[in-house]
Design a protein around this motif. Structure first.
Motif, PDB file in Angstrom:
ATOM      1  N   ILE A 116       0.860  -1.179   0.000  1.00  0.00           N
ATOM      2  CA  ILE A 116       0.000   0.000   0.000  1.00  0.00           C
ATOM      3  C   ILE A 116       0.899   1.233   0.000  1.00  0.00           C
ATOM      4  O   ILE A 116       1.861   1.327   0.764  1.00  0.00           O
ATOM      5  CB  ILE A 116      -0.920   0.030   1.230  1.00  0.00           C
ATOM      6  CG1 ILE A 116      -1.706  -1.281   1.341  1.00  0.00           C
ATOM      7  CG2 ILE A 116      -1.866   1.216   1.160  1.00  0.00           C
ATOM      8  CD1 ILE A 116      -2.469  -1.435   2.633  1.00  0.00           C
ATOM      9  N   HIS A 118       0.902   4.094   1.142  1.00  0.00           N
ATOM     10  CA  HIS A 118       1.182   4.831   2.380  1.00  0.00           C
ATOM     11  C   HIS A 118       1.972   4.007   3.386  1.00  0.00           C
ATOM     12  O   HIS A 118       2.368   4.504   4.440  1.00  0.00           O
ATOM     13  CB  HIS A 118      -0.116   5.326   3.015  1.00  0.00           C
ATOM     14  CG  HIS A 118      -0.974   6.045   2.037  1.00  0.00           C
ATOM     15  ND1 HIS A 118      -0.494   7.072   1.267  1.00  0.00           N
ATOM     16  CD2 HIS A 118      -2.262   5.866   1.670  1.00  0.00           C
ATOM     17  CE1 HIS A 118      -1.463   7.495   0.477  1.00  0.00           C
ATOM     18  NE2 HIS A 118      -2.535   6.772   0.689  1.00  0.00           N
ATOM     19  N   ASP A 137      -4.853   9.834  -3.465  1.00  0.00           N
ATOM     20  CA  ASP A 137      -5.521   8.977  -2.499  1.00  0.00           C
ATOM     21  C   ASP A 137      -5.664   9.780  -1.211  1.00  0.00           C
ATOM     22  O   ASP A 137      -4.690  10.359  -0.737  1.00  0.00           O
ATOM     23  CB  ASP A 137      -4.686   7.723  -2.240  1.00  0.00           C
ATOM     24  CG  ASP A 137      -5.384   6.788  -1.290  1.00  0.00           C
ATOM     25  OD1 ASP A 137      -5.971   5.806  -1.752  1.00  0.00           O
ATOM     26  OD2 ASP A 137      -5.360   7.058  -0.069  1.00  0.00           O
ATOM     27  N   SER A 358      -4.771  -2.799   5.887  1.00  0.00           N
ATOM     28  CA  SER A 358      -4.988  -1.449   5.338  1.00  0.00           C
ATOM     29  C   SER A 358      -3.869  -0.488   5.717  1.00  0.00           C
ATOM     30  O   SER A 358      -3.031  -0.788   6.556  1.00  0.00           O
ATOM     31  CB  SER A 358      -6.337  -0.849   5.760  1.00  0.00           C
ATOM     32  OG  SER A 358      -6.224  -0.197   7.011  1.00  0.00           O
ATOM     33  N   CYS A 359      -3.916   0.697   5.082  1.00  0.00           N
ATOM     34  CA  CYS A 359      -2.896   1.709   5.385  1.00  0.00           C
ATOM     35  C   CYS A 359      -3.101   2.308   6.762  1.00  0.00           C
ATOM     36  O   CYS A 359      -2.250   3.034   7.262  1.00  0.00           O
ATOM     37  CB  CYS A 359      -2.901   2.801   4.316  1.00  0.00           C
ATOM     38  SG  CYS A 359      -4.473   3.662   4.170  1.00  0.00           S
ATOM     39  N   CYS A 419      -4.396  -3.447  -0.640  1.00  0.00           N
ATOM     40  CA  CYS A 419      -5.475  -2.765   0.080  1.00  0.00           C
ATOM     41  C   CYS A 419      -6.534  -3.764   0.534  1.00  0.00           C
ATOM     42  O   CYS A 419      -7.229  -3.555   1.514  1.00  0.00           O
ATOM     43  CB  CYS A 419      -6.118  -1.718  -0.810  1.00  0.00           C
ATOM     44  SG  CYS A 419      -5.009  -0.358  -1.209  1.00  0.00           S
ATOM     45  N   LEU A 423     -11.390  -1.922   0.607  1.00  0.00           N
ATOM     46  CA  LEU A 423     -12.381  -1.414  -0.348  1.00  0.00           C
ATOM     47  C   LEU A 423     -12.733  -2.488  -1.368  1.00  0.00           C
ATOM     48  O   LEU A 423     -11.905  -3.340  -1.689  1.00  0.00           O
ATOM     49  CB  LEU A 423     -11.911  -0.124  -1.032  1.00  0.00           C
ATOM     50  CG  LEU A 423     -11.160  -0.165  -2.356  1.00  0.00           C
ATOM     51  CD1 LEU A 423     -10.978   1.216  -2.886  1.00  0.00           C
ATOM     52  CD2 LEU A 423      -9.816  -0.841  -2.169  1.00  0.00           C
ATOM     53  N   ARG A 447     -18.613  -0.162   1.201  1.00  0.00           N
ATOM     54  CA  ARG A 447     -17.178   0.082   1.060  1.00  0.00           C
ATOM     55  C   ARG A 447     -16.381  -1.222   0.920  1.00  0.00           C
ATOM     56  O   ARG A 447     -15.436  -1.313   0.159  1.00  0.00           O
ATOM     57  CB  ARG A 447     -16.682   0.863   2.281  1.00  0.00           C
ATOM     58  CG  ARG A 447     -15.174   0.974   2.412  1.00  0.00           C
ATOM     59  CD  ARG A 447     -14.619   2.010   1.480  1.00  0.00           C
ATOM     60  NE  ARG A 447     -13.166   2.118   1.652  1.00  0.00           N
ATOM     61  CZ  ARG A 447     -12.421   3.007   1.027  1.00  0.00           C
ATOM     62  NH1 ARG A 447     -12.960   3.863   0.206  1.00  0.00           N
ATOM     63  NH2 ARG A 447     -11.132   3.051   1.215  1.00  0.00           N
TER      64      ARG A 447
HETATM   65  S1  SF4 Z   1      -7.889   1.532  -0.290  1.00  0.00           S
HETATM   66 FE1  SF4 Z   1      -7.728   1.443   1.934  1.00  0.00          FE
HETATM   67  S2  SF4 Z   1      -5.719   0.579   2.305  1.00  0.00           S
HETATM   68 FE2  SF4 Z   1      -5.741   1.257   0.197  1.00  0.00          FE
HETATM   69  S3  SF4 Z   1      -4.871   3.318   0.289  1.00  0.00           S
HETATM   70 FE3  SF4 Z   1      -7.101   3.533   0.329  1.00  0.00          FE
HETATM   71  S4  SF4 Z   1      -7.613   3.572   2.500  1.00  0.00           S
HETATM   72 FE4  SF4 Z   1      -5.540   2.801   2.337  1.00  0.00          FE
END
Ligand code: SF4
Lengths: 479, 202
Positions: A116, A118, A137, A358-359, A419, A423, A447
């Motif tokens: 990811i 981030h 993002d 997740s990030c 990710c 999502l 989501r």
């Molecule tokens: S989809 Fe979720 S894990 Fe991927 S960058 Fe966006 S918020 Fe972060």
């Protein structure tokens, strides 16, 4: 008058002051043109931006300040096989083609640095104090944990940064979010995820609109870098454009020795500069919020936006007791989507799935925290738990520590980086009607997959919930 | 980008607040790589229900969307603006917008007009009472007009100017190319470069 941290970073990046623009119409109203130090790119928000460059016959101005990774679309199982979904495959292939055509460094699936976006930036040491960082993002706010001014941009802004390495921006207002406790520590079982969920419940999903949030106070000072990233990550869920934390020894220790961190005399010069990056004592914030961390307990969301959260010990709210009509309708709508009855203890809510990743919470400390709860225990029958490291490097680190064995022994699925279930864009999705305790950042309708129901939780709550099958904290577990 | 001066079209009352970008266009539609054709994803989940406002004949060809507060919050996806534009919307009226959404809108030629809550309420009532009513939005005067109802809206001066002129963002910034060059010569030497891939630190 002194300046806030955000203002200092802003001022250091102004290429052109908008206020003095000679255009009569825009005088005083044109934005500042800011230089961008680091541009992170992924497959979802970049194809049309590269397309735009091509149409206008423009180049990427600074490929050396740009880096790309594949994250939103990628499957997290069987990654050596071609991506089955055709559209996902097209996006990933388009990114690869664009990166090679425009000379942008890319970490594709299978690469040790893939993950990811981030998680990858900080891990490589590319995110440093005082920088401006952007990405298509909204959770780019994550990088603010280093004292960088970092925010999400739209695709046309991605194209703009690719072409010019700058962005026209209007100054933000600043809000101090002071998190304090008697001695700076957090009550047992409370994590930085609980702090940020409590902040959002307090100020609302629009409460930070127009602001850069600066998290301060003795609790923030004692948090690890990864815990700080979790907080800054969710600033956007309070409506803020960015979140920041002043860099300190914790920041410098985290950065030292990372692949892209400065070394030798450059390191000393950098640290000297970084130490100046804090809000001056006589600076004034436009707003201030105060959070007493001693009063915090594990927090979970019950509704369909991240502001609809409560301490785990509470009950599902009753819309009939809400005076404001708009609020009442919003709660009613959320409860109907979530299929929850008013008055139900949150602890009684049974889940079908648990997502750790997740990030927000897919870093090594998050995996360690969850593993410490799962060790020697089993995921409850009928509950599926996905453990998805934020990057392949996090995955490798976790395997070196044996964490993957803890997860698989408990009956959880150990996946590759991406990710994933944050999502509904890749194969990891909820089925309609399924309920999930998720360490991600958004509980919007659908989501995690069409019709899926999301409760946002910390990694500790995720692990305890997987074991008991209902929303739980580690203190609910039998010893 | 097409200049925006004045627009007249059917108003669509979307009686919802907190319309986040996931509702405007669900994530599954984001996978495309082209720049056009996003209209089928607009409000996809809601359009599956017959009683959704855009499924009513009178509103189907609407081009002025009238929504509750906090329209366009959530994810930064610009596809939300593309979906609205591709469907045929030129204006969204709301008491408050998600910030990234508002920025994205201005850059693509979609007017995000911020109005008082009471005015939105009145406009909703009018559009519901007389479906198919046309709304005129004038950017020069900053006014919204529908039948006898007339009120002002707020927009920042810069975005307004850009919309009126139909100006491309990148070209605007590149007018400062010399300043960008000068800035680059003064950046601190320790700042990271992604292309210089150093030996792994572990
Ligand atoms: S989809 Fe979720 S894990 Fe991927 S960058 Fe966006 S918020 Fe972060």
């Amino acid at each position: 008058m002194g300046r806030t941290l955000a203002e200092k970073v802003w001022d250091a990046h102004v290429v052109h002051r908008g206020g003095g623009d000679p255009d009569a119409v825009t005088a005083g109203t044109a934005p500042d043109l800011l230089y961008i130090d680091l541009h992170l790119v992924h497959e979802v928000t970049s194809p049309q931006a590269f397309d735009g460059l091509r149409l206008a016959k423009r180049q990427v101005r600074r490929p050396d300040l740009t880096i790309a990774t594949e994250d939103h679309n990628v499957p997290t199982a069987d990654i050596e096989l071609p991506i089955a979904d055709e559209v996902s495959r097209t996006q990933v292939e388009t990114l690869r083609r664009n990166c090679s055509e425009f000379g942008v460094r890319l970490h594709p699936m299978g690469d040790i640095e893939q993950g990811i976006v981030h998680v990858v930036g900080p891990q490589l040491g590319l995110t440093q104090p005082g920088m401006t960082v952007v990405c298509g993002d909204s959770h780019t706010s994550t990088h603010g944990a280093f004292g960088a001014l970092a925010f999400g941009i739209g695709t046309s802004e991605v194209e703009h940064v690719l072409a010019t390495q700058t962005l026209p921006l209007r100054p933000f207002k600043t809000m101090a979010v002071v998190v304090h406790s008697r001695d700076g520590s957090l009550p047992p079982g409370v994590t930085s995820k609980d702090i940020i969920l409590a902040v959002i419940a307090r100020i609302g999903t629009g409460g930070g609109a127009g602001y850069v949030l600066e998290y301060r106070g003795n609790v923030i000072e004692q948090l690890s870098m990864e815990a700080r990233m979790t907080i800054c990550n969710m600033s956007i869920e309070a409506g803020a454009r960015a979140g920041m934390i002043a860099p300190d020894a914790t920041t410098f220790d985290y950065l030292a020795g990372r692949p892209h961190a400065p070394a030798g005399p450059q390191w000393d010069a950098a640290v000297q500069y970084w130490q100046s990056l804090h809000t001056d004592s006589d600076a004034v914030f436009d707003a201030e919020v105060d959070i007493d961390a001693d009063a915090l307990t594990p927090f979970v969301t019950w509704g369909t936006n991240p502001g609809q959260g409560l301490p785990l010990s509470e009950r599902v709210p009753d819309p009939d007791q809400i005076i404001d009509e708009g609020q009442r309708l919003a709660v009613r709508k959320a409860l109907s989507y979530m299929d929850l009855q008013p008055g139900t203890p949150l602890r009684d809510i049974a889940v079908d799935a648990v997502f750790l990743g997740s990030c927000t919470n897919g870093r090594i400390e998050d995996l360690r925290a969850a593993a410490s709860v799962l060790a020697g225990r089993r995921v409850r029958d009928g509950v599926r738990m996905l453990v998805v490291p934020g990057s392949m490097r996090v995955r490798a680190q976790a395997e070196a520590e044996g964490l993957h064995e803890v997860f698989t022994a408990a009956g959880a699925q150990w996946r590759s980086a991406g990710c994933s279930m944050c999502l509904g864009m890749n194969p990891d999705q909820l089925a309609a009607g399924e309920r999930c305790a998720s360490t991600s950042n958004r509980n919007f309708e659908g989501r995690q997959g069409k019709g899926g129901r999301t409760h946002l939780v910390s990694p500790l709550v995720a692990a305890a919930t997987a074991i008991r099958g209902t929303l739980s904290s580690p203190s609910d577990l039998e010893p | 980008m097409k200049a925006f001066i004045r627009h007249t079209g059917v108003g669509v009352p979307l009686r919802r607040s907190d319309v986040d970008t996931d509702q405007i266009i669900p994530a599954v539609y984001l996978k495309r790589v082209a720049r056009t054709g996003f209209e089928d994803g607009l409000f996809a989940a809601w359009r599956a229900h017959d009683d959704f406002v855009l499924n009513h004949q009178a509103y189907r060809n609407g081009s002025v969307l009238v929504a509750g507060p906090d329209f366009g919050t959530g994810s930064s996806r610009e596809h939300a603006v593309w979906a609205l534009l591709d469907y045929g919307f030129r204006v969204v009226i709301s008491p408050r917008f998600g910030e990234i959404f508002r920025g994205n809108a201005g850059k693509q030629g979609l007017l995000a007009a911020q109005c008082a809550r009471d005015d939105v309420e009145l406009l909703w009532k009018l559009l519901e009472h007389e479906p198919g009513t046309e709304v005129t939005v004038d950017l020069t005067e900053q006014t919204v007009q529908a039948k006898d109802l007339r009120f002002g809206f707020a927009i920042d001066g810069y975005t307004r100017w850009r919309l009126l002129e139909g100006l491309d963002d990148i070209a605007l910034s590149l007018r400062h190319a010399e300043e960008i060059d000068a800035f680059e010569t003064q950046r601190p030497p320790w700042l990271p470069a992604t292309t210089a891939i150093p030996a792994s630190a572990d």
